[in-house]
Design a protein around this motif. Structure first.
Motif, short mmCIF file in Angstrom:
data_model
loop_
_atom_site.label_atom_id
_atom_site.label_comp_id
_atom_site.label_asym_id
_atom_site.label_seq_id
_atom_site.Cartn_x
_atom_site.Cartn_y
_atom_site.Cartn_z
N ASN A 9 43.37 30.15 42.98
CA ASN A 9 44.35 30.81 42.13
C ASN A 9 43.95 32.24 41.83
O ASN A 9 44.79 33.15 41.83
N VAL A 10 42.66 32.47 41.58
CA VAL A 10 42.18 33.83 41.29
C VAL A 10 42.37 34.73 42.51
O VAL A 10 42.79 35.88 42.40
N ARG A 11 42.06 34.20 43.68
CA ARG A 11 42.18 35.00 44.90
C ARG A 11 43.64 35.29 45.23
O ARG A 11 44.00 36.38 45.67
N LYS A 12 44.52 34.30 45.04
CA LYS A 12 45.92 34.46 45.40
C LYS A 12 46.68 35.29 44.37
O LYS A 12 47.51 36.13 44.73
N LYS A 13 46.43 35.06 43.08
CA LYS A 13 47.22 35.71 42.04
C LYS A 13 46.72 37.10 41.71
O LYS A 13 47.52 38.02 41.49
N TYR A 14 45.39 37.29 41.67
CA TYR A 14 44.82 38.57 41.25
C TYR A 14 44.13 39.34 42.37
O TYR A 14 43.80 40.50 42.19
N GLY A 15 43.85 38.70 43.49
CA GLY A 15 43.14 39.37 44.56
C GLY A 15 41.67 39.61 44.25
O GLY A 15 41.07 40.55 44.78
N LEU A 16 41.07 38.76 43.39
CA LEU A 16 39.68 38.91 42.97
C LEU A 16 38.85 37.75 43.50
O LEU A 16 39.37 36.68 43.82
N THR A 17 37.55 38.00 43.61
CA THR A 17 36.63 36.91 43.90
C THR A 17 36.32 36.18 42.60
O THR A 17 36.58 36.68 41.50
N ILE A 18 35.75 35.00 42.72
CA ILE A 18 35.44 34.23 41.52
C ILE A 18 34.37 34.92 40.70
O ILE A 18 34.35 34.82 39.47
N ALA A 19 33.45 35.67 41.35
CA ALA A 19 32.43 36.41 40.61
C ALA A 19 33.06 37.53 39.77
O ALA A 19 32.68 37.74 38.61
N GLU A 20 34.02 38.23 40.35
CA GLU A 20 34.70 39.29 39.60
C GLU A 20 35.53 38.71 38.45
O GLU A 20 35.59 39.30 37.36
N ALA A 21 36.17 37.58 38.69
CA ALA A 21 36.96 36.96 37.63
C ALA A 21 36.07 36.44 36.51
O ALA A 21 36.40 36.58 35.32
N GLU A 22 34.93 35.85 36.85
CA GLU A 22 34.01 35.36 35.82
C GLU A 22 33.50 36.51 34.96
O GLU A 22 33.32 36.36 33.75
N LYS A 23 33.27 37.66 35.57
CA LYS A 23 32.82 38.83 34.81
C LYS A 23 33.89 39.30 33.83
O LYS A 23 33.59 39.70 32.69
N MET A 24 35.15 39.25 34.23
CA MET A 24 36.24 39.66 33.35
C MET A 24 36.45 38.63 32.24
O MET A 24 36.74 39.00 31.10
N TRP A 25 36.32 37.36 32.55
CA TRP A 25 36.47 36.33 31.53
C TRP A 25 35.36 36.39 30.49
O TRP A 25 35.53 35.90 29.37
N ALA A 26 34.23 36.99 30.85
CA ALA A 26 33.11 37.12 29.90
C ALA A 26 33.19 38.40 29.09
O ALA A 26 32.27 38.70 28.32
N SER A 27 34.26 39.20 29.25
CA SER A 27 34.43 40.46 28.53
C SER A 27 35.36 40.27 27.34
O SER A 27 36.24 39.40 27.36
N PRO A 28 35.19 41.08 26.29
CA PRO A 28 36.08 40.98 25.12
C PRO A 28 37.46 41.55 25.42
O PRO A 28 37.67 42.21 26.45
N CYS A 29 38.38 41.29 24.53
CA CYS A 29 39.75 41.79 24.68
C CYS A 29 39.76 43.31 24.66
O CYS A 29 39.14 43.94 23.79
N ASN A 30 40.48 43.91 25.58
CA ASN A 30 40.57 45.37 25.66
C ASN A 30 41.46 45.98 24.59
O ASN A 30 41.50 47.20 24.44
N ILE A 31 42.15 45.15 23.80
CA ILE A 31 43.02 45.66 22.74
C ILE A 31 42.40 45.45 21.37
O ILE A 31 42.22 46.41 20.62
N CYS A 32 42.08 44.22 21.03
CA CYS A 32 41.58 43.93 19.69
C CYS A 32 40.08 43.68 19.63
O CYS A 32 39.50 43.61 18.55
#
Length: 246
Positions: A137-160
């Motif tokens: 799903n990550v590769r098809k929907k966002y064009g990311l590898t699972i390592a890149e997606a895991e790094k983003m999921w470990a980041s805080p919200c860019n708004i709040c």
């Protein structure tokens, strides 16, 4: 429409290539013919297939040479990657003796609880286990590898700036499909309700600045023009609503 009368079944048949009379078991089945058998015998069909020139494997990412005019090379048929999904699980049972289900991606037998729900599969379960489905799903929907997606999921919200493990989502543009950043679920839903329009967000901010927290206006609200809001792709709401913003 003229009805086709089936030919009487005969125990033998003549091959149209070698002109030899053989038993019915020496011919492949063919439902398009009236007698239900191919016009060539199995031996002639095999010789014709072997005489075809070699080609290139048509599986994505594979450039191996094929034999007998085949669309895929022998390693792809045997299971060596890269391999089409339909041939990876060929000959493997869907469930083992312990009741575990086969994942079509990692080719491991896992508990049924490790699979999601899929209404189009006969047993009602997805063909992929949850970790494999997440990677796809990550590769098809966002064009990311699972390592890149895991790094983003470990980041805080860019708004709040909020962060909670397992609750962060990847925000992307619904028009171009490009990834924009990491958001929490409330912020992601909020910008979806505003249809990703910065002008509407500015109007909402100006509206909230008119009334400090804990206070409300005693005057009747101003009447504004009512118009239908456009139904934009990705607008995360459950029904069509009317916008009071001009």
């Amino acid at each position: 429409m003229t009805e086709v009368t089936p030919l009487p079944e005969s125990p033998v048949k003549e091959c149209s290539r070698c002109r030899q009379t053989k038993v019915r078991s020496d011919f492949h089945k063919c439902t398009a013919r009236r007698d239900g058998l191919n016009s060539w015998c199995k031996e002639c069909a095999r010789e014709y297939q072997r005489a075809k020139p070699n080609g290139v494997c048509q599986v994505d990412g594979c450039q191996r040479v094929t034999t007998m005019g085949s669309r895929k090379c022998d390693p792809c048929y045997a299971g060596a990657p890269p391999l089409a999904q339909a041939h990876r699980t060929r000959g493997m049972p869907r469930y083992d003796d312990a009741g575990n289900r086969l994942c079509s991606d990692c080719l491991e037998y896992l508990a049924v609880a490790e699979f999601g729900v899929h209404s189009r599969v006969p047993d009602g379960l997805s063909r992929f286990c949850r970790p494999c489905a997440r990677v796809k799903n990550v590769r098809k929907k966002y064009g990311l590898t699972i390592a890149e997606a895991e790094k983003m999921w470990a980041s805080p919200c860019n708004i709040c700036g909020f962060f909670a493990d397992g609750e962060m989502v990847i925000d992307h543009c619904h028009d171009s499909g490009g990834v924009r950043g990491t958001l929490c679920h409330p912020c992601n839903v909020s910008i979806g309700h505003f249809r990703d329009d910065p002008a509407l967000l500015d109007k909402a901010a100006q509206y909230l600045r008119r009334f400090p927290r804990g206070q409300a206006s005693q005057d009747p609200p101003e009447q504004t023009e009512v118009r239908h809001a456009p139904r934009a792709r990705g607008w995360s709401t459950h029904k069509r609503r009317k916008s009071i913003c001009p």
